[in-house]
Design an enzyme around this catalytic site. Structure first.
Site, PDB file in Angstrom:
ATOM      1  CB  VAL A 168      -2.595  -6.006  12.769  1.00 41.27           C
ATOM      2  CG1 VAL A 168      -2.426  -7.540  12.461  1.00 41.27           C
ATOM      3  CG2 VAL A 168      -1.408  -5.785  13.219  1.00 41.27           C
ATOM      4  CE  LYS A 221       5.798   0.257   5.678  1.00 41.74           C
ATOM      5  NZ  LYS A 221       5.202  -0.462   6.607  1.00 41.74           N
ATOM      6  CB  THR A 224       7.198  -4.473   5.522  1.00 39.47           C
ATOM      7  OG1 THR A 224       8.097  -2.770   5.454  1.00 39.47           O
ATOM      8  CG2 THR A 224       7.014  -4.615   4.762  1.00 39.47           C
ATOM      9  CD  GLN A 243      -8.376  10.756   6.022  1.00 36.16           C
ATOM     10  OE1 GLN A 243      -9.631  11.988   6.231  1.00 36.16           O
ATOM     11  NE2 GLN A 243      -8.814  10.320   4.699  1.00 36.16           N
TER      12      GLN A 243
END
Length: 231
Positions: free
Chosen positions: A14, A38, A114, A208
């Site tokens: 999402v 992360k 996650t 990016q």
């Protein structure tokens, strides 16, 4: 005071990574030092430098300091290891130590989860148990698509049931052809117990791009002065 945020989502894919990137860029543009984190990355690939995950690399690229990959992503799981059918213990102490180390180095740490709030790790525990242990305030990413209102309300309720504050949510337009986008945002704004702090338009290769302008940090108010939620 150090500040940390946990980014959860209403589902997998999402836009947690692009929203984490946007939040890091917004904080950085305000003169703050930042780092993405992360803790557990699924679907990582073997490279000459070791296991690498594309989402963790995005977070590494917008962190203020030049940090080793392992500081951003202490546990990188391969595609095979990512399956809950693949029993694998998770070293939660390693995750906590990594978060503490980053918190000592920068003003803000943005922690990307996650999957969704109840997504299971390989030990069949949700990562949210660790988030509760660390007492991190939660930001929710809502991928605007059919069914997202239900998913968003259920996620918000689960976070509340776990005793953590939902301090804000971000709308990510993952389907540019979706009808009634504005109506969905309006309903979510009325029903969710937290402010809308940003809307990301549909953008090719968003990971990016410069995305900080889509985040309204002012909507977080005094939360920016909080490190963790005191029990």
């Amino acid at each position: 005071m150090l500040k940390r945020f946990f980014i959860t989502g209403t589902d997998t894919s999402v836009g947690k990574t692009v929203v984490s990137r946007a939040l890091l860029q917004a904080l950085s543009s305000g003169g703050k030092s930042v780092a993405g984190y992360k803790p557990v990355a699924k679907g990582s690939k073997e490279t000459p430098e070791g296991m690498r995950n594309k989402d963790a690399l995005v977070l590494q690229s917008v962190s203020s300091l030049e940090l080793p990959y392992e500081a951003i992503n202490p546990i990188a799981l391969s595609e095979e290891e990512s399956s809950v059918a693949h029993s694998c213990p998770i070293n939660y102490t390693l995750l906590s130590n990594g978060l503490a180390s980053l918190s000592d180095k920068v003003d803000h740490v943005v922690v990307e989860g996650t999957g969704g709030w109840r997504s299971l790790m390989n030990d069949l525990r949700p990562l949210s148990e660790w988030v509760v242990q660390e007492q991190l305030p939660v930001l929710m990413v809502v991928g605007i698509q059919e069914g997202c209102i239900n998913h968003a309300l259920l996620t918000a309720q689960a976070v509340a049931n776990d005793g953590l504050p939902l301090i804000g949510w971000v709308a990510n337009r993952i389907n540019p052809g979706l009808a009634h986008y504005a109506e969905i945002i309006d309903v979510l704004g009325k029903k969710l117990p937290a402010p809308l702090i940003g809307e990301l338009p549909y953008l090719p290769r968003a990971e990016q791009r410069e995305l900080g302008q889509y985040i309204r940090l002012s909507m977080l108010g005094s939360v920016l002065a909080v490190d963790r939620i005191m029990a």
